[in-house]
Design an enzyme around this catalytic site. Structure first.
Site, mmCIF file in Angstrom:
data_model
loop_
_atom_site.group_PDB
_atom_site.id
_atom_site.type_symbol
_atom_site.label_atom_id
_atom_site.label_comp_id
_atom_site.label_asym_id
_atom_site.label_seq_id
_atom_site.Cartn_x
_atom_site.Cartn_y
_atom_site.Cartn_z
ATOM 1 N N GLU A 162 0.821 -1.229 0.000
ATOM 2 C CA GLU A 162 0.000 0.000 0.000
ATOM 3 C C GLU A 162 0.844 1.264 0.000
ATOM 4 O O GLU A 162 0.647 2.173 0.821
ATOM 5 C CB GLU A 162 -0.947 -0.009 1.218
ATOM 6 C CG GLU A 162 -1.942 -1.155 1.174
ATOM 7 C CD GLU A 162 -2.983 -1.123 2.299
ATOM 8 O OE1 GLU A 162 -2.843 -0.311 3.233
ATOM 9 O OE2 GLU A 162 -3.953 -1.899 2.230
ATOM 10 N N GLU B 174 -5.715 -8.392 -0.043
ATOM 11 C CA GLU B 174 -6.398 -8.073 1.224
ATOM 12 C C GLU B 174 -7.878 -7.948 0.929
ATOM 13 O O GLU B 174 -8.274 -7.055 0.167
ATOM 14 C CB GLU B 174 -5.857 -6.780 1.865
ATOM 15 C CG GLU B 174 -4.427 -6.926 2.360
ATOM 16 C CD GLU B 174 -3.984 -5.764 3.262
ATOM 17 O OE1 GLU B 174 -4.850 -5.109 3.889
ATOM 18 O OE2 GLU B 174 -2.764 -5.513 3.308
#
Lengths: 546, 546, 546
Positions: C200, C320
């Protein structure tokens, strides 16, 4: 003392050491300046009276640190210097650079001294023995009661090293790096709040200098991660290294736009000297340049805040300021470069050479007094400042190896403000003689700031006559200060810097050639007082009201 | 010898080893080329005769280094190879890469050999034992009397590692890293002047390859900081890794614009081979491509200098050049990639595998002789060059394990220039037969350069016939050389490379299949001489004048 | 069993543990949905059933690892947790983060435990003891038969550390880092194929977060160099950290454009929760958002492939996903920030605190079942997925210290798919009741996917009723599956999740409050079957044909 009387109060000074009687000033004022209607600026942050200790020249080695000196303490720090630091009133000290930091490994200055590596300091072409580092400077800061403002290396290192340094310095015992600090003899967290994220990263002279965009990216990453570790930190991003850099303005906007929320300060640096100004009169007006600089950067901060609809404030850290004969250093560098064309090496990597040991004139001291007035008048925006530097290197305090420590002329105006400018700062209106110069159209000869401690009912007026030639009478009207009682107002002490020869200065041999004198102040009935300011003079008047 | 006679001088060679009598050339010249009016280019820098030792294949291990070899010295370096290096006349050696350097830790090649780590070399898919590193190569360079041109890793490392390497290599004892070198057995500073800042950083094959902008930023930081350490360094920035890269030109402009003042060289790399050209004739004309490449980059340097109003010069370092059958390697890489799709690993990480062991034809040698002529004619801009590489890997010198070292065809034109091209280079006008090819409209079949040592009154003419088919008479008029006396001009030695089969080449078994021969040169009365150049031939003529 | 009969097959479950008899569902269907004409999507990659173990909260310490637990193995890993992991059917586990990885030194988790450093984890404000690292997790992965998907730190570290980690993990013995692994007790290469290049990196919360351009540059360098080391690696670049990031789309395009050829996956992350949606009905329809997200990123991959005329494929790694009450964490962070304004420190750096221990309702489980249907229907593009996370932290498996491990509601739909969705996935057409919500215009209440193993002749239908209120009959027509024989089709087992109270959930005290039940399925003669789906329900039906 009755109203209307001319008062010669005790001279300002710690323990009355500087209680030199007033010089006789022939009254030949070419005009009268009215200093009136002071408007509250802000509370005066204690950090405004910061200084700067860089690893360069004899700033550290032979400056604050000289283990063989008769006054040295267990850590090798000179007690006589510490006493002068205390007398100077320094609150906060930026460390360890400056240009030095951009090629510095913080680990080098930790742990057993016999294991510390000797390095080449590229910034100042010197050999760094690392006998002093953060471990040691922490002890010095505790001894002197000063706060550390710690700069990290963003020149040859980056995020990872910053986070490790932060953990070493501030983390409670229990992690690898904090435990290393404990093993190095410092069980408690050092609790350093204020961190400078690199130094003058826009300067082409800086090791690892970078573009505004690159620095903004770096500082955004570093500031964010450091605040994840400790969200109470106060972080200082580099502003332009001077207001005269080509990228000035663009740099500040770019950095603030990228990293606003995680920053608390943006830095300003400015140095002035006689030969660096358009004229001597312009040099005397250096505080005008500083004021304009502050206004510009404060404006960029405000604009960014507005654009981001943020309620977070970024203030100014004016963390390098003062008088510096920078042409001497620049010439030195040019000479080195020319020598090097011939061969490969800088043959010389001296240890603690005499660098930047400028000897300050009384005119320099008047200018520094004037710059301090400017900082106080802008203390709503400038919430931290560091006069550069502290010992030997462009410094108020000078030392001789195995010998005494002594004060330069610039010591005095700083000390007066540091000790007595308390409470709130007030910027007065000033009506009086104006000056026109090559650089400035029409600026007042007189500048002044008033500080007033509402609780102690104590005040300080700092006044400067920046006129190269004219003596001026000055009337300072304090009647609009809050809760002041004109009938009980008294002058407590005064101090004036002025010499007929503006180039007079202290030396190791004659370190009292320039000292402040008390001055004659005439109290008026309306909570105002009057004094005569000769050309190129600075004065401080302490007063109180019941 | 009288004018008008045909002279057969001694063949050029060190110690007369190559004194092979001239081949009989049937006179059937299809034209005559006049080489005249030589114009001074510049003094010939000794660095023009540089070479390149990369950690790859058997360049180092089994090349210059083979501790078990009968001729190995105390450091493990082969003496027979050193002798050939000496005979080749190499002045300066680029080290340790090439692509290799972009994932290299310089520390790995220092200190006790038993502590050195074994690494994977990603560039050449090999295992690097680190038995040889800068410590060792320094000894080799002293033994061979060659200068080191040291490349730093800007692929996986950056500024910090560069500064540490520079300190280790060049700093006098007294700092941590210099003292480490002393402990490793080298008390004196290595005094390496010339540093390559990374290698081919634009190439997508390069570990850590980057954009022009990113490299410009990196090289600006590194060059500035290295010069702070030693302002006498000569720093080489990567140019495009070939003139055929998409970013060629933009890359050079961007890098020079950002870091001009701290750079001394920008690199050019060019390899040529038969199958890589539009035709065999085009391959023979490769020096035209090189000349155009040089002109383009020199133009960018001049433009940047002008735009910056600078008096600083950035020259060209043509630090990879030669003939390389690069398609063989590219195919090898494709095969590896295809294999890897099946499984995870490169199963093979061989030590010192046989890589890029191209065997050069006489045509290749003529092309390299032609490229050297081009470099000499442009030595006003090209102030350093490195033929790639030196031993075993695309190399003039080949070795057999525990066996002999031998010379490839390309050894000879390099050696002739390296030993005898002294003084100034002169670019003559050439009138004569022209060639048209798929790549070129009309270029002269004959190319030549004349070098003249004003002090020793010695000269060298290097001539090439690049015509695939035609034999040409060549008349070389030296009369306008400075201080030449036609009446005393004499041919001292000659050398010609030519075989009826242009693909003839030396091998380990028959390492004298291609050697230079002396050639017949006819002296004229006017300080000119005439010789016949068969198709695909190269010649060197040494002469002097009293 | 005869056609037309209602069948109550054995409930799906490993070893029949969950064989709970069907709940009685009052037939009051408000409509019938026809699930028909399944179209082959792709073979189902085993990696679709991946999970995620991050060093945070009690995910590792007190989760998979608890050396004092009665069931702990020689490495300290809980056997009871391993059994549940096995029952869950997890194939591949992402490790060690997540945000954690961006300030992680992989070396910290290797070698003798007593030498491992204690660190501050900045991402989750916790103390990391490093008792578990890659050395240990490798043992766990072998014990559980799971593949490791290893994330590298691109926050505080870069290329150099990545290459060293890769060598430590995957290189055969014989190099410095591989030999260190051998000394640490792991003689064989770990053979980790799949590597996440950071985590991320677009998120402002991420240590070392960066711009799309900066990440593209970094990932291009890292991916290229890692593939030089091992060209069979499968590399995952970070996509946007959610589809709702301002730079979503631009980020993916920039990264793919720069580094396409060396990437194999681009990541997607999405979390959903009740309070995070416009309405509860919208939350139930979260799979629509996921489907749209996948379509968008798959489109960017296809566009880039076309623009580059490449035959290389970049797939999606949805690494995720799941239900996460993320507002709880966000509020926690805000509270910490507010506390910190007062002082300098986060006073608390707890070890393995209870973080993100969301307790999942049956509605959450139905949503996760629905998300899994979406992943299966897009498995042509999504070739890897990791439900976040595995133990204790937003997890299907919960543990008590020294106590039992138990299953949350979300355990069940994952396990059914992981064990029984084999062969190819088929996306059916669905005609039936539609829903309109604040977020969606008209979407089917019922969603379904069919998987069919052509070789074993075994199939699985996963069906979800996303309607907050309505019960729907569902007829699933499998007749067009390849090589299916209607006459021999049989239901093998069924499973349904539904509770009258959609907020019902398991707790440590009552860990069987929500379990799947078998359900009544009516076989038809045409290779179709019918069942009744109450509001907010999920079902799995296993069938076979001879």
């Amino acid at each position: 003392m009755t109203r209307g009387e001319t008062q010669t109060a005790a001279a300002i000074g710690t323990a009355g050491k500087d209680a030199v009687p007033p010089r006789k000033i022939p009254h030949q004022a070419s005009g009268t300046a009215l200093v009136h209607t002071p408007v509250a600026v802000a509370d005066i942050p204690r950090r405004l009276f910061g200084s700067f200790v860089e690893h360069m020249g004899r700033g550290v080695y032979g400056g604050i640190y000289e283990p063989d000196h008769p006054t040295a303490d267990e850590y090798g720090f000179r007690h006589d210097v510490m006493e002068l630091v205390n007398e100077l009133g320094v609150t906060c000290v930026r460390y360890p650079g400056g240009n030095f930091v951009s090629n510095y490994n913080w680990e080098d200055g930790t742990g057993p001294k016999e294991l510390r590596p000797v390095r080449r300091d590229l910034a100042w072409h010197s050999t760094e023995t690392n006998e002093v580092g953060i471990d040691d400077f922490y002890h010095w800061s505790r001894q002197t009661g000063t706060e550390i403002m710690l700069a990290v290396n963003l020149g040859t290192r980056g995020l990872h090293a910053c986070l490790e340094e932060l953990e070493y310095v501030n983390a409670p015992a229990g992690t690898a790096l904090a435990d290393r600090r404990v093993r190095n003899g410092i069980p408690e967290a050092m609790d350093v709040s204020m961190w400078c994220l690199g130094n003058e990263m826009d300067g082409p002279w800086q090791v690892g200098h970078m573009s505004a965009e690159a620095y903004a990216t770096a500082v955004d990453q570093v500031a964010h991660a450091m605040k994840l570790a400790e969200s109470g930190l106060q972080l200082v991003a580099c502003g332009s290294s001077s207001a005269h850099m080509p990228s000035f303005g663009h740099w500040e906007r770019t950095v603030l736009d990228k990293a606003y929320d995680n920053l608390d300060f943006i830095s300003c640096h400015a140095y002035y000297y006689d030969r660096g100004a358009a004229s001597f009169q312009d040099f005397l007006l250096s505080s005008e340049d500083m004021a304009h600089f502050i206004d510009t950067v404060a404006g960029i901060c405000a604009t960014t805040k507005a654009e981001k609809h943020s309620d977070h404030e970024v203030a100014l850290s004016f963390d390098e300021w003062g008088v510096w004969y920078s042409d001497v250093w620049n010439q030195q560098e040019e000479e080195w470069k020319a020598q090097a064309k011939a061969g490969l090496h800088h043959e010389e990597w001296p240890k603690a050479p005499r660098l930047l040991e400028d000897l300050y004139t009384v005119a320099d001291a008047v200018v520094e007094g004037s710059l301090m007035i400017s900082l106080l008048k802008h203390c709503d925006h400038v919430r931290s400042a560091s006069r550069a530097q502290l010992v030997n290197v462009i410094a108020p305090i000078m030392t001789e190896a195995m010998g005494p420590a002594w004060k330069q002329s610039v010591f005095h105006p700083f000390a007066a403000a540091a000790h007595h400018a308390r409470g709130n700062a007030y910027a007065p209106s000033i009506d009086g003689p104006m000056l026109s110069t090559p650089q400035y159209d029409a600026v007042p000869a007189i500048d002044a700031v008033i500080t007033w401690d509402d609780e102690r009912h104590e005040g300080l007026a700092l006044v400067v006559n920046r006129d190269e030639h004219g003596t001026h009478d000055v009337r300072i009207d304090c009647s609009s200060l809050p809760r002041i009682d004109a009938s009980t107002m008294r002058i407590d002490a005064t101090q004036m810097l002025h010499e007929d020869d503006p180039y007079r200065r202290n030396t190791a041999e004659d370190s009292n050639a320039v000292v402040p004198h008390a001055c004659d102040v005439r109290m008026n009935e309306d909570a105002s007082f009057t004094l005569t300011m000769p050309e190129i003079s600075w004065a401080a008047i302490r007063f109180h009201s019941a």
